[in-house]
Scaffold this motif. Structure first.
Motif, short mmCIF file in Angstrom:
data_model
loop_
_atom_site.label_atom_id
_atom_site.label_comp_id
_atom_site.label_asym_id
_atom_site.label_seq_id
_atom_site.Cartn_x
_atom_site.Cartn_y
_atom_site.Cartn_z
N PRO A 140 0.80 -1.23 0.00
CA PRO A 140 0.00 0.00 0.00
C PRO A 140 0.83 1.28 0.00
CG PRO A 140 -0.01 -1.01 2.17
CD PRO A 140 0.63 -1.99 1.25
N GLY A 141 2.10 1.22 0.45
CA GLY A 141 2.87 2.45 0.59
C GLY A 141 4.18 2.48 -0.15
N MET A 142 4.45 1.52 -1.01
CA MET A 142 5.69 1.49 -1.76
C MET A 142 5.52 0.54 -2.94
SD MET A 142 7.98 -0.85 0.87
CE MET A 142 9.37 -1.12 -0.23
N LYS A 143 6.45 0.59 -3.87
CA LYS A 143 6.44 -0.34 -4.98
C LYS A 143 7.25 -1.59 -4.61
CE LYS A 143 6.24 3.42 -8.36
NZ LYS A 143 6.97 4.14 -9.44
N PRO A 144 6.93 -2.73 -5.20
CA PRO A 144 7.71 -3.94 -4.89
C PRO A 144 9.20 -3.79 -5.19
CG PRO A 144 5.67 -4.51 -6.02
CD PRO A 144 5.78 -3.01 -6.07
N THR A 145 9.56 -2.92 -6.12
CA THR A 145 10.95 -2.73 -6.50
C THR A 145 11.66 -1.66 -5.66
OG1 THR A 145 10.19 -1.23 -8.25
CG2 THR A 145 10.64 -3.53 -8.86
N ASP A 146 10.93 -0.99 -4.77
CA ASP A 146 11.54 0.03 -3.91
C ASP A 146 12.37 -0.64 -2.82
OD1 ASP A 146 10.48 2.24 -5.19
OD2 ASP A 146 8.71 2.35 -3.90
N ASN A 147 13.46 0.01 -2.47
CA ASN A 147 14.23 -0.39 -1.29
C ASN A 147 13.66 0.32 -0.07
OD1 ASN A 147 16.31 -2.05 -2.53
ND2 ASN A 147 17.01 -0.15 -3.48
N HIS A 148 13.80 -0.31 1.08
CA HIS A 148 13.31 0.28 2.33
C HIS A 148 14.27 -0.12 3.44
CE1 HIS A 148 10.71 1.26 5.73
NE2 HIS A 148 9.85 1.83 4.89
N ILE A 149 14.45 0.77 4.40
CA ILE A 149 15.36 0.50 5.50
C ILE A 149 14.79 -0.58 6.42
CG2 ILE A 149 14.48 2.20 7.14
CD1 ILE A 149 17.46 3.00 7.60
N TRP A 150 15.65 -1.45 6.94
CA TRP A 150 15.23 -2.52 7.84
C TRP A 150 15.11 -2.04 9.27
CZ3 TRP A 150 17.80 -7.92 6.88
CH2 TRP A 150 17.73 -8.26 5.51
#
Length: 438
Positions: A140-150
């Motif tokens: 809901p808040g990002m694309k599957p290909t986006d990176n995100h901090i752990w």
């Protein structure tokens, strides 16, 4: 007290004020998370860069969302690119998983699907992998290909590396920091056993709690400032030098004392023993075997130290792939069995008693976060271990990883949410739903 110190104190206090009013206030000041799926405008980016500081990042609002998804644009980064053939994960979605409910902190009883789309949840993504197949996935808040901090979901990387070095015969967990790191022989870390660092019980003032997070002079805050290249009292410090200033305040092994500076000692230990940077060791021995969807990003302090206690980024599926290394389906994501049965046994068999867990600051916090007190305790950088052998690790602003080796189950999610971290409350209900018992 300087203006920045006042902001730091306020941000630290805010981390523990997770009230309904805080949720309402966040809704008034935050951008709906779905809007960030389209990226960030130039105006937003300029504003975030102009206001980039530790207190703002700790608040978990819009600037924190930007930082969480664009960390490599802010900090030096070691990029661990895929090196082996991509191993795509099969998909067999089960909509019943989204119907599983939990009692949230502020919104009553909701299903997982309802929480993921709730305008005040700020949930970014969620995935469930069973026997190597994706059975639930939403963004809901990002694309599957986006990176995100752990965030702190990354901490088990350090215990995995230390366990690999144990298996190589290069570390004995009963020996001390001073034995392996001569530069720390004249510090209070010198006589602390490796196992007490792994289990977050060093007896040092490296703990994170309400007091240390709101104290601009604490080892925790000084460590964060050094990692992010921010000045402490007008000077830019280096992470190892900050850690050398830590002092013994209690007997090691007495209670659970959760702290990111403690985890960073494992990073320094691994580098000293392996004679490699932490990210190079991970790249050569672990990630090079993983058929990942994208790169694994280790973000670095200005001095080059991997901030492995939390500042690691990847796509969500690759966070799940890390969890899969602990399951029988490791061979669906890796060409090599990295996590061996003896490593899992050390995690499960090393849990200290429940009194140890609850006597520290974070044990009760984790019980509340999960709305569950059935765990045995923590072990080797994992926040909770249950009698069925399941393992859980949480991140500061509601990121999470749940692994059930026996059920061959992995659950992972991203969020940038301080006011309501109820995503964690869905983990045990999902794992114990009966859907994954065969």
């Amino acid at each position: 007290m300087s203006n920045n110190q006042s902001k730091l104190k306020a941000a630290g206090v805010a981390l523990s004020l997770l009230s309904a009013n805080a949720v309402a206030d966040a809704t008034q000041t935050r951008t709906p998370i779905a809007e960030f799926k389209n990226g960030f405008t130039n105006e937003q980016i300029r504003s975030y860069r102009d206001n980039y500081n530790l207190p703002e990042m700790l608040k978990g609002e819009d600037l924190a969302v930007w930082f969480s998804m664009r960390t490599s644009e802010v900090l030096p980064t070691a990029v661990l690119a895929p090196q082996t053939k991509h191993m795509p994960l099969a998909t067999s979605l089960n909509p019943k998983i989204g119907e599983i409910t939990a009692e949230t902190k502020h919104f009553g009883t909701l299903s997982l699907d309802e929480f993921m789309t709730h305008p005040q949840s700020f949930a970014a993504s969620f995935i469930v992998v069973h026997k190597g197949e994706v059975v639930y996935e939403t963004y809901p808040g990002m694309k599957p290909t986006d990176n995100h901090i752990w965030m702190s979901t990354a901490k088990p990387w350090t215990s995995l590396v230390i366990d690999m070095l144990i298996n190589e015969g290069k570390i004995d967990q009963e020996k001390t920091i001073g034995f392996y790191m001569p530069e720390f022989k004249d510090t209070d870390w010198a006589d602390i056993k490796i196992i007490d660092i792994l289990d977050m019980t060093p007896g040092m003032n490296s703990e994170e709690n309400d007091a240390t997070r709101s104290d601009p002079d604490s080892i925790a805050i000084r460590t964060f400032l050094a990692e992010f290249g921010m000045a402490y009292k007008g000077e830019h410090e280096r992470v190892p030098e900050v850690l050398k200033d830590a002092k013994s305040v209690s007997k090691p092994g007495s209670k659970f004392e959760y702290g990111s500076p403690t985890t960073q000692m494992l990073v320094l230990l691994a580098e000293a023993v392996s004679n490699q940077t932490f990210s190079d060791y991970v790249n050569d021995n672990i990630w090079s075997n993983v058929g990942s969807d994208g790169p694994l990003q280790f973000h670095l302090s200005p001095g080059g130290t991997a901030i492995a206690h939390g500042v690691i980024s990847s796509q969500l599926r690759d966070l799940a792939r890390f969890g899969m290394l602990y399951t029988p389906s490791w061979n669906k994501t890796s060409t090599k069995q990295v996590v061996t049965p003896d490593m899992i046994e050390r995690i499960r068999g090393g849990v200290r008693d429940k009194d140890f867990y609850l006597s520290g600051f974070d044990g009760p916090q984790f019980v509340s976060r999960l709305n569950d007190d059935s765990m045995l305790g923590n072990s080797r950088q994992w926040d909770a271990i249950w009698s069925d052998g399941d393992m859980w690790k949480a991140g500061l602003q509601s990121q999470g990883l749940y692994v059930s080796p026996d059920k061959d189950l992995v659950i992972a999610f991203y969020s940038t949410n301080v006011p309501d971290d109820s995503l964690h409350r869905f983990l045990r209900p999902i794992a114990t739903s009966g859907m994954f018992d065969k």
